[in-house]
Design an enzyme around this catalytic site. Structure first.
Site, PDB file in Angstrom:
ATOM      1  CG  ASP A  40      10.440   0.363  -5.248  1.00  0.00           C
ATOM      2  OD1 ASP A  40      10.555  -0.149  -4.127  1.00  0.00           O
ATOM      3  OD2 ASP A  40       9.639   1.309  -5.480  1.00  0.00           O
ATOM      4  CB  VAL A  65       5.568  -5.573  -8.682  1.00  0.00           C
ATOM      5  CG1 VAL A  65       4.500  -5.527  -7.596  1.00  0.00           C
ATOM      6  CG2 VAL A  65       6.223  -6.926  -8.751  1.00  0.00           C
ATOM      7  CE1 TYR A 154      -1.002  -4.489   3.616  1.00  0.00           C
ATOM      8  CE2 TYR A 154      -1.630  -5.336   5.773  1.00  0.00           C
ATOM      9  CZ  TYR A 154      -0.642  -4.983   4.857  1.00  0.00           C
ATOM     10  OH  TYR A 154       0.690  -5.148   5.197  1.00  0.00           O
ATOM     11  CE  LYS A 158       0.664  -7.699   2.894  1.00  0.00           C
ATOM     12  NZ  LYS A 158       1.898  -7.889   2.120  1.00  0.00           N
TER      13      LYS A 158
HETATM   14  P1  NAD Z   1       7.558   0.727   2.088  1.00  0.00           P
HETATM   15  O1  NAD Z   1       6.493   1.567   1.469  1.00  0.00           O
HETATM   16  O2  NAD Z   1       8.596   1.412   2.934  1.00  0.00           O
HETATM   17  O3  NAD Z   1       8.309  -0.122   0.953  1.00  0.00           O
HETATM   18  C1  NAD Z   1       7.584  -0.771  -0.041  1.00  0.00           C
HETATM   19  C2  NAD Z   1       8.245  -0.529  -1.388  1.00  0.00           C
HETATM   20  O4  NAD Z   1       7.446  -1.188  -2.362  1.00  0.00           O
HETATM   21  C3  NAD Z   1       8.316   0.951  -1.766  1.00  0.00           C
HETATM   22  O5  NAD Z   1       9.628   1.308  -2.201  1.00  0.00           O
HETATM   23  C4  NAD Z   1       7.307   1.081  -2.886  1.00  0.00           C
HETATM   24  O6  NAD Z   1       7.687   2.043  -3.861  1.00  0.00           O
HETATM   25  C5  NAD Z   1       7.284  -0.325  -3.449  1.00  0.00           C
HETATM   26  N1  NAD Z   1       6.018  -0.593  -4.126  1.00  0.00           N
HETATM   27  C6  NAD Z   1       4.782  -0.282  -3.693  1.00  0.00           C
HETATM   28  N2  NAD Z   1       3.875  -0.627  -4.620  1.00  0.00           N
HETATM   29  C7  NAD Z   1       4.568  -1.158  -5.656  1.00  0.00           C
HETATM   30  C8  NAD Z   1       4.203  -1.663  -6.916  1.00  0.00           C
HETATM   31  N3  NAD Z   1       2.930  -1.682  -7.312  1.00  0.00           N
HETATM   32  N4  NAD Z   1       5.175  -2.131  -7.732  1.00  0.00           N
HETATM   33  C9  NAD Z   1       6.468  -2.104  -7.349  1.00  0.00           C
HETATM   34  N5  NAD Z   1       6.873  -1.609  -6.161  1.00  0.00           N
HETATM   35  C10 NAD Z   1       5.936  -1.139  -5.340  1.00  0.00           C
HETATM   36  O7  NAD Z   1       6.763  -0.372   2.912  1.00  0.00           O
HETATM   37  P2  NAD Z   1       7.218  -1.604   3.843  1.00  0.00           P
HETATM   38  O8  NAD Z   1       6.577  -1.365   5.154  1.00  0.00           O
HETATM   39  O9  NAD Z   1       8.658  -1.864   3.778  1.00  0.00           O
HETATM   40  O10 NAD Z   1       6.394  -2.772   3.141  1.00  0.00           O
HETATM   41  C11 NAD Z   1       6.966  -3.958   2.652  1.00  0.00           C
HETATM   42  C12 NAD Z   1       6.013  -5.116   2.853  1.00  0.00           C
HETATM   43  O11 NAD Z   1       5.833  -5.327   4.243  1.00  0.00           O
HETATM   44  C13 NAD Z   1       4.616  -4.921   2.264  1.00  0.00           C
HETATM   45  O12 NAD Z   1       4.193  -6.114   1.644  1.00  0.00           O
HETATM   46  C14 NAD Z   1       3.760  -4.637   3.486  1.00  0.00           C
HETATM   47  O13 NAD Z   1       2.415  -5.019   3.291  1.00  0.00           O
HETATM   48  C15 NAD Z   1       4.460  -5.481   4.516  1.00  0.00           C
HETATM   49  N6  NAD Z   1       4.190  -5.116   5.907  1.00  0.00           N
HETATM   50  C16 NAD Z   1       4.590  -3.892   6.392  1.00  0.00           C
HETATM   51  C17 NAD Z   1       4.311  -3.569   7.721  1.00  0.00           C
HETATM   52  C18 NAD Z   1       4.718  -2.255   8.328  1.00  0.00           C
HETATM   53  O14 NAD Z   1       4.314  -1.964   9.465  1.00  0.00           O
HETATM   54  N7  NAD Z   1       5.509  -1.414   7.657  1.00  0.00           N
HETATM   55  C19 NAD Z   1       3.626  -4.498   8.526  1.00  0.00           C
HETATM   56  C20 NAD Z   1       3.241  -5.710   7.996  1.00  0.00           C
HETATM   57  C21 NAD Z   1       3.527  -6.003   6.683  1.00  0.00           C
END
Ligand code: NAD
Length: 250
Positions: A40, A65, A154, A158
């Site tokens: 992370d 990342v 975005y 995706k």
């Molecule tokens: P979140 O922000 O709670 O968790 C994401 C984590 O990734 C965080 O801890 C953040 O610090 C880390 N992160 C962000 N950018 C980073 C980087 N450049 N390098 C390393 N770590 C990094 O978000 P989430 O909702 O759990 O998202 C996880 C995945 O799910 C993402 O790919 C997001 O696009 C996808 N997603 C989320 C939703 C939603 O509604 N939350 C819907 C569809 C897809």
């Protein structure tokens, strides 16, 4: 059916493990016996995760990342042994439509959401093939299935995740490497989902309201991701699995 011990003896990488879907996935994998390499950009979140999993074998790699050095660090932390990769780290784009989109947002979103999973997949492949096969799970989104749930960057990122998933599944399936994607609907996490465009808000929100898309907890996504990582899904390769409470059926 109990899934206890499903990942015993397996090493799995989880990116974005500090929060939301990534954290829930890491916790479930540890509970089912996996040895974890978690990454992370927020180091403190990884320390907190490790502390919450006493007794589990958890290696942490802090870093962005989208930086190739972080990918190298993650690969090194595997110690030459890998069975699965969950590409979960991702960021949103302020819902900016292309007419309002700045280059910086485009490049940042593509770098984190697309380039990073590509590089990690490239780094993981030799280990997975050496292990006789393995599973990669990418996290897509409702925005990978339609044009009405996020901004241009975005949505494009995706959709690209789907292309990366299908091509890699096709290319390496014969060598035992399965690659699938989960497409979450709305999930209650810490993701920065602020809207930076009034125009986009006017286009997107009435539609979302009409569909009434449900909000899931991250554990529901962890269930789908760990299923695809496990041998329970051995016959599934190149699939895009919506886990959205039915949003994509609307
Ligand atoms: P979140 O922000 O709670 O968790 C994401 C984590 O990734 C965080 O801890 C953040 O610090 C880390 N992160 C962000 N950018 C980073 C980087 N450049 N390098 C390393 N770590 C990094 O978000 P989430 O909702 O759990 O998202 C996880 C995945 O799910 C993402 O790919 C997001 O696009 C996808 N997603 C989320 C939703 C939603 O509604 N939350 C819907 C569809 C897809």
């Amino acid at each position: 059916m109990s899934t206890e011990g499903r990942f015993a003896g397996k090493t799995i990488i989880v990116t974005g493990a500090g929060s939301g879907i990534g954290r829930a996935t890491a916790v479930r994998l540890a509970e089912e016996g996996a040895r974890l390499v978690v990454s992370d950009v927020v180091a403190g979140r990884l320390d907190e995760l490790k502390a919450a999993l006493p007794g589990a074998d958890v290696r942490t790699v802090a870093g962005d990342v989208s930086n190739p050095r972080t990918v190298e660090g993650i690969a090194d932390a595997c110690g030459g042994e890998l069975h699965g990769l969950a590409n979960i780290a991702g960021i949103m784009d302020g819902f900016l439509p292309v007419g309002e989109l700045d280059d910086e947002t485009w490049e940042r979103v593509m770098g984190v959401n697309v380039t990073a999973p590509m590089r990690l997949t490239r780094a993981a492949l030799p280990f997975l093939i050496e292990a006789g096969g393995g599973s990669i799970v990418n996290v897509a989104s409702e925005a990978a299935l339609r044009g009405s749930s996020a901004g241009a960057a975005y949505t494009a990122s995706k959709h690209a995740v789907i292309g990366l998933t299908k091509n890699t599944a096709f290319m390496y399936g014969p060598q035992g490497v399965r690659v699938n994607a989960v497409a979450p609907g709305a999930v209650a996490t810490n993701i920065e989902a602020g809207i930076r465009s009034e125009f986009a808000a006017g286009r997107i929100f009435p539609l979302m309201k009409a569909i009434g898309s449900p909000v899931a907890d991250p554990q529901r996504l962890a269930a789908a991701i760990t299923w695809l990582l496990s041998d329970d899904s051995l016959n599934v390769n190149g699939a895009i699995l919506p886990s959205d409470g039915g949003w994509s059926a609307a």
